[in-house]
Design an enzyme around this catalytic site. Structure first.
Site, mmCIF file in Angstrom:
data_model
loop_
_atom_site.group_PDB
_atom_site.id
_atom_site.type_symbol
_atom_site.label_atom_id
_atom_site.label_comp_id
_atom_site.label_asym_id
_atom_site.label_seq_id
_atom_site.Cartn_x
_atom_site.Cartn_y
_atom_site.Cartn_z
ATOM 1 N N CYS A 116 2.681 -2.575 9.793
ATOM 2 C CA CYS A 116 1.853 -3.260 8.797
ATOM 3 C C CYS A 116 0.379 -2.895 8.942
ATOM 4 C CB CYS A 116 2.038 -4.773 8.920
ATOM 5 S SG CYS A 116 0.931 -5.684 7.844
ATOM 6 N N CYS A 172 1.125 -2.142 5.244
ATOM 7 C CA CYS A 172 0.469 -3.072 4.316
ATOM 8 C C CYS A 172 -1.058 -2.949 4.265
ATOM 9 C CB CYS A 172 0.773 -4.524 4.689
ATOM 10 S SG CYS A 172 2.336 -4.780 5.498
ATOM 11 N N LYS A 231 -2.441 0.513 3.100
ATOM 12 C CA LYS A 231 -1.953 0.637 1.720
ATOM 13 C C LYS A 231 -2.818 -0.196 0.760
ATOM 14 C CE LYS A 231 0.284 -2.292 0.134
ATOM 15 N NZ LYS A 231 1.659 -2.619 0.441
ATOM 16 N N TYR A 272 9.410 -1.065 -3.183
ATOM 17 C CA TYR A 272 7.996 -1.435 -2.995
ATOM 18 C C TYR A 272 7.108 -0.209 -2.754
ATOM 19 C CZ TYR A 272 9.114 -6.402 -1.823
ATOM 20 O OH TYR A 272 9.514 -7.706 -1.827
ATOM 21 N N GLU A 276 4.291 1.335 -5.255
ATOM 22 C CA GLU A 276 2.888 1.169 -4.847
ATOM 23 C C GLU A 276 2.183 2.519 -4.741
ATOM 24 O OE1 GLU A 276 3.302 -3.061 -2.434
ATOM 25 O OE2 GLU A 276 3.303 -1.215 -1.272
ATOM 26 N N HIS A 287 -9.551 -23.593 -16.294
ATOM 27 C CA HIS A 287 -9.831 -22.844 -17.510
ATOM 28 C C HIS A 287 -11.208 -22.215 -17.466
ATOM 29 C CE1 HIS A 287 -9.167 -21.745 -21.651
ATOM 30 N NE2 HIS A 287 -10.375 -22.150 -21.917
ATOM 31 N N GLU A 301 -3.642 -20.526 -15.088
ATOM 32 C CA GLU A 301 -3.390 -21.787 -15.800
ATOM 33 C C GLU A 301 -2.144 -21.697 -16.689
ATOM 34 O OE1 GLU A 301 -6.233 -23.038 -18.838
ATOM 35 O OE2 GLU A 301 -6.923 -20.967 -19.070
HETATM 36 P P1 NDP Z 1 13.154 -0.446 -0.562
HETATM 37 O O1 NDP Z 1 14.420 -0.771 0.099
HETATM 38 O O2 NDP Z 1 12.340 -1.501 -1.184
HETATM 39 O O3 NDP Z 1 13.412 0.675 -1.661
HETATM 40 C C1 NDP Z 1 14.070 1.850 -1.349
HETATM 41 C C2 NDP Z 1 14.259 2.610 -2.636
HETATM 42 O O4 NDP Z 1 14.758 3.920 -2.353
HETATM 43 C C3 NDP Z 1 15.240 1.944 -3.577
HETATM 44 O O5 NDP Z 1 14.736 2.064 -4.880
HETATM 45 C C4 NDP Z 1 16.500 2.771 -3.376
HETATM 46 O O6 NDP Z 1 17.302 2.821 -4.513
HETATM 47 C C5 NDP Z 1 15.918 4.146 -3.123
HETATM 48 N N1 NDP Z 1 16.808 5.014 -2.372
HETATM 49 C C6 NDP Z 1 17.497 4.721 -1.240
HETATM 50 N N2 NDP Z 1 18.206 5.783 -0.830
HETATM 51 C C7 NDP Z 1 17.966 6.778 -1.717
HETATM 52 C C8 NDP Z 1 18.405 8.098 -1.837
HETATM 53 N N3 NDP Z 1 19.256 8.636 -0.966
HETATM 54 N N4 NDP Z 1 17.965 8.832 -2.882
HETATM 55 C C9 NDP Z 1 17.113 8.278 -3.778
HETATM 56 N N5 NDP Z 1 16.657 7.035 -3.719
HETATM 57 C C10 NDP Z 1 17.080 6.287 -2.692
HETATM 58 O O7 NDP Z 1 12.350 0.360 0.548
HETATM 59 P P2 NDP Z 1 10.838 0.771 0.709
HETATM 60 O O8 NDP Z 1 10.929 1.991 1.544
HETATM 61 O O9 NDP Z 1 10.106 0.839 -0.578
HETATM 62 O O10 NDP Z 1 10.256 -0.434 1.546
HETATM 63 C C11 NDP Z 1 10.939 -0.943 2.693
HETATM 64 C C12 NDP Z 1 10.705 -2.411 2.841
HETATM 65 O O11 NDP Z 1 9.387 -2.627 3.309
HETATM 66 C C13 NDP Z 1 10.780 -3.200 1.537
HETATM 67 O O12 NDP Z 1 12.088 -3.576 1.210
HETATM 68 C C14 NDP Z 1 9.900 -4.363 1.816
HETATM 69 O O13 NDP Z 1 10.663 -5.388 2.417
HETATM 70 C C15 NDP Z 1 8.859 -3.817 2.778
HETATM 71 N N6 NDP Z 1 7.602 -3.528 2.078
HETATM 72 C C16 NDP Z 1 6.911 -4.568 1.541
HETATM 73 C C17 NDP Z 1 5.728 -4.355 0.864
HETATM 74 C C18 NDP Z 1 4.990 -5.508 0.282
HETATM 75 O O14 NDP Z 1 5.237 -6.631 0.700
HETATM 76 N N7 NDP Z 1 4.118 -5.287 -0.684
HETATM 77 C C19 NDP Z 1 5.182 -3.015 0.703
HETATM 78 C C20 NDP Z 1 6.006 -1.997 1.287
HETATM 79 C C21 NDP Z 1 7.161 -2.256 1.939
HETATM 80 P P3 NDP Z 1 18.371 1.671 -4.901
HETATM 81 O O15 NDP Z 1 17.566 0.540 -5.442
HETATM 82 O O16 NDP Z 1 19.205 2.341 -5.933
HETATM 83 O O17 NDP Z 1 19.107 1.352 -3.648
#
Ligand code: NDP
Length: 452
Positions: free
Chosen positions: A43, A48, A51, A177, A181, A436, A441
């Site tokens: 993080c 986080c 980022k 996410y 982002e 407001h 709101e």
């Molecule tokens: P996520 O699990 O959120 O997303 C992973 C994405 O990659 C999904 O869209 C998934 O598709 C896709 N994917 C997985 N495998 C493949 C593949 N082989 N080929 C193509 N696409 C694929 O993971 P992130 O890496 O974005 O983030 C990890 C975690 O970190 C998040 O779940 C979150 O909990 C945390 N995080 C939180 C943030 C915040 O609070 N703002 C910011 C960044 C991270 P599908 O949906 O089809 O499975």
């Protein structure tokens, strides 16, 4: 007494591990913590915090444009990537130092290196052997990179914070996410940004209206969003660019390919077998509601347990563990109604059930939603629209979900999350006087149920 004998050894100096170590030491335990990279964890060091700084950087572009209507004569002609990275790194160094100070001020012994288990009471760290009554594993996660030809030419979120120069163009793979982002960050700083997601809509698991709304907005802002598409191979061109082939056989040559395709629990180096620790199907450490593994004196918190991969959740788990095990104050981490934000542009704020989840689990559901242009943009040429939605259990009037896409969504949703956690009803929302003029709101003034 042997100085390498502890009440608790924590493996991993991220949010969950650091909180647990500090609190346990505060309860009088003799604690050592081991970290192989930098204190602060994903993080603070490469997640986080940096980022969010990059999101701020990216949003200035739009802010400069918007300022024209408010009388400012601004002209944006360049963006200095190196300056941003330098300033960001200086702040991350400062935070890294703060984390170490917090630990040493609490009396925690700070150790460096890759830890592994020798048995359920012994940890190896380089040539040191640490004997301990209890072990807490808080080793986090690591990016998952699918095995496609040329994946070595792609980067993950670990490297994106240290690119030497701003890419002119980037393919970002994934629909979660991190992908959403970073597609927004690249687009905001003027990098041509192509977001490729294998499914029909980004951000699976979020409320469908929120997903649709955000997708429309990011396309309006210039992201080239390609749904139902994946990358099949990456080749390096003679000029050092990356040639990306997609599932529809189209090809693009770009400066950078970022895979944000999920994260996996970081357990490889731990030798968990030596203590017979059970793993789940995704390689996560299986724990009970007290964060205890199948071995009585070994606990795990945070991303390595694959519950909810968010920093405040890891700190909550780590704190509850330390209070329970060392503070004579047994309590459980509460994983219900955890709010979260996606720092897309515009951002998403969300808490509780999506409409789809509510319809699956409740007999009668009402929804209220509103789409509008915020006051600020009545003067600007910015076409961004904000969307808000409440999900209500029609039988109890309880608000079970709140979701928003729009400026300050994270700030707004934190307050709404308190109301939902406290069990607020739609009548409570209605009875609350709005501030407001504000965007927030609208959450108090939505009165007309959405048509079924
Ligand atoms: P996520 O699990 O959120 O997303 C992973 C994405 O990659 C999904 O869209 C998934 O598709 C896709 N994917 C997985 N495998 C493949 C593949 N082989 N080929 C193509 N696409 C694929 O993971 P992130 O890496 O974005 O983030 C990890 C975690 O970190 C998040 O779940 C979150 O909990 C945390 N995080 C939180 C943030 C915040 O609070 N703002 C910011 C960044 C991270 P599908 O949906 O089809 O499975």
């Amino acid at each position: 007494m042997n100085e390498n004998v502890y009440d608790l050894v924590v493996i991993g100096g991220g949010s969950g591990g650091v909180r647990a170590a500090r609190i346990a030491a505060g309860h009088g335990a003799k604690v050592a913590i081991c970290e192989e990279f930098r204190y602060g964890g994903t993080c603070v060091i490469r997640g986080c915090v940096p980022k969010k700084m990059m999101v701020y950087a990216a949003h200035y572009h739009e802010d400069f444009d918007d300022s024209q209507a408010y009388g400012w004569n601004t002209k944006v002609d360049s963006f200095d990537w190196a300056r941003l990275i330098r300033n960001k790194d200086a702040e991350i160094d400062r935070l890294n130092g703060i984390y170490e100070n917090l630990l040493s001020n609490a009396g925690v012994e700070i150790l460096y290196g890759t830890a592994s288990l020798i048995d359920a009471n012994t940890v190896r760290l380089g040539d040191q052997t640490l004997s301990t009554d209890k072990i807490l594993i808080a080793s986090g996660g690591t990016p998952f990179m699918p095995e496609i030809p040329g994946i070595e030419h792609a980067i993950s979120s670990n490297e994106v914070f240290h690119l030497e120069s701003q890419p002119k163009s980037a393919v970002v793979v994934g629909g979660g996410y991190i992908a959403v982002e970073f597609a927004g960050i690249f687009n905001g700083i003027g990098t041509e940004s192509i977001l490729v997601y294998r499914g029909p809509q980004i951000l699976r698991g979020f409320d469908n209206d929120i997903r649709e709304h955000l997708a429309k907005e990011i396309v309006k802002k210039g992201i080239d969003l390609r749904l139902d598409t994946n990358v099949t191979k990456i080749e390096l061109t003679e000029s050092g660019h990356k040639q990306v082939t997609f599932t529809d056989d189209s090809v693009r040559v770009v400066d950078c390919v970022l895979f944000a395709t999920g994260r996996v629990p970081n357990t490889e180096a731990l030798n968990l077998n030596n203590a017979n620790i059970e793993l789940g199907s995704k390689g996560q450490i299986k724990v009970d509601e007290t964060s205890k593994t199948n071995i009585d004196n070994i606990y795990a918190v945070g991303d390595v347990t694959d519950r909810i991969a968010l920093t405040p959740v890891a700190t909550m788990e780590g704190h509850a563990f330390a209070d329970t095990v060392f503070g004579n104050n047994p309590r459980l981490a509460d994983h219900t109604n955890v709010p979260s934000a996606v720092f897309s542009q515009p951002p998403i704020g969300s808490v509780g059930l999506s409409e789809e989840q509510a319809r699956e689990s409740l007999a009668n559901v009402d929804t209220y939603s509103s789409e509008f242009k915020i006051l600020k943009h009545t003067l600007t040429e910015n076409t961004e629209r904000t969307f808000m939605k409440l999900i209500v259990d029609a039988d109890t009037d309880r608000v079970v979900g709140a979701h928003m896409v729009g400026p300050d969504a994270a700030e707004i949703m934190q307050g709404i999350a308190i109301a939902i956690k406290a069990g607020a009803t739609k009548a409570d929302f209605n009875a609350t006087v709005g501030i407001h003029p504000s965007t927030a709101e609208e959450f108090c003034t939505m009165r007309t149920k959405d048509a079924d």
